[in-house]
Design a protein around this motif. Structure first.
Motif: not given
Length: 134
Positions: A82-98, A106-113
């Motif tokens: 959850a971020t403003p504007g539903a930003a995707a995880p950074c590359g380091a996080c993508r690899q870490f989660l992988y 992966v659910l990208l959530v607009d934290s405002d809405s």
């Protein structure tokens, strides 16, 4: 890997949005909440934690993954970020989660809405991710 239920995904999104307020982001003011669902149906939350030595900053996704692994999680089924504007995880996080969830949703959530803007398997965000011995 078990498919997450709509109820589980809803809980994941709500957790990511709610936990976001606990982020420590005095420099960027970019508050991120993440929630991970493991294959046992457990949810683990995390927030970004900034540091005045910027390289020591840790993202919400890795904070949540650390909590999950500490609790004994072996497989990630889904992650909501959850971020403003539903930003995707950074590359380091993508690899870490992988490491524990190459196919996790992966659910990208607009934290405002509180709305999910995009859902896709992690391997679409990180094609040809790297894993040893798995």
């Amino acid at each position: 890997m078990a498919e997450p239920t709509p109820v589980q995904l809803d809980e994941l999104v709500k957790t990511a949005v709610a936990i976001r307020e606990r982020a420590y982001a005095p420099f960027s003011h970019f508050y991120v909440g993440a929630a991970i669902l493991d294959d046992q149906g457990r949810v683990f939350a995390g927030v970004n934690v900034e540091n005045s030595s910027y390289g020591l900053t840790i993202c919400a996704e890795r904070t949540a993954a650390g909590a999950a692994i500490t609790a004994g999680a072996k497989e990630f089924v889904a992650v909501a970020v959850a971020t403003p504007g539903a930003a995707a995880p950074c590359g380091a996080c993508r690899q870490f989660l992988y490491e524990l969830g190459p196919q996790c949703a992966v659910l990208l959530v607009d934290s405002d809405s509180g709305k999910v803007v995009r859902t896709a398997p992690l391997d679409e965000f990180l094609p040809n991710g790297f894993r040893l011995g798995r």
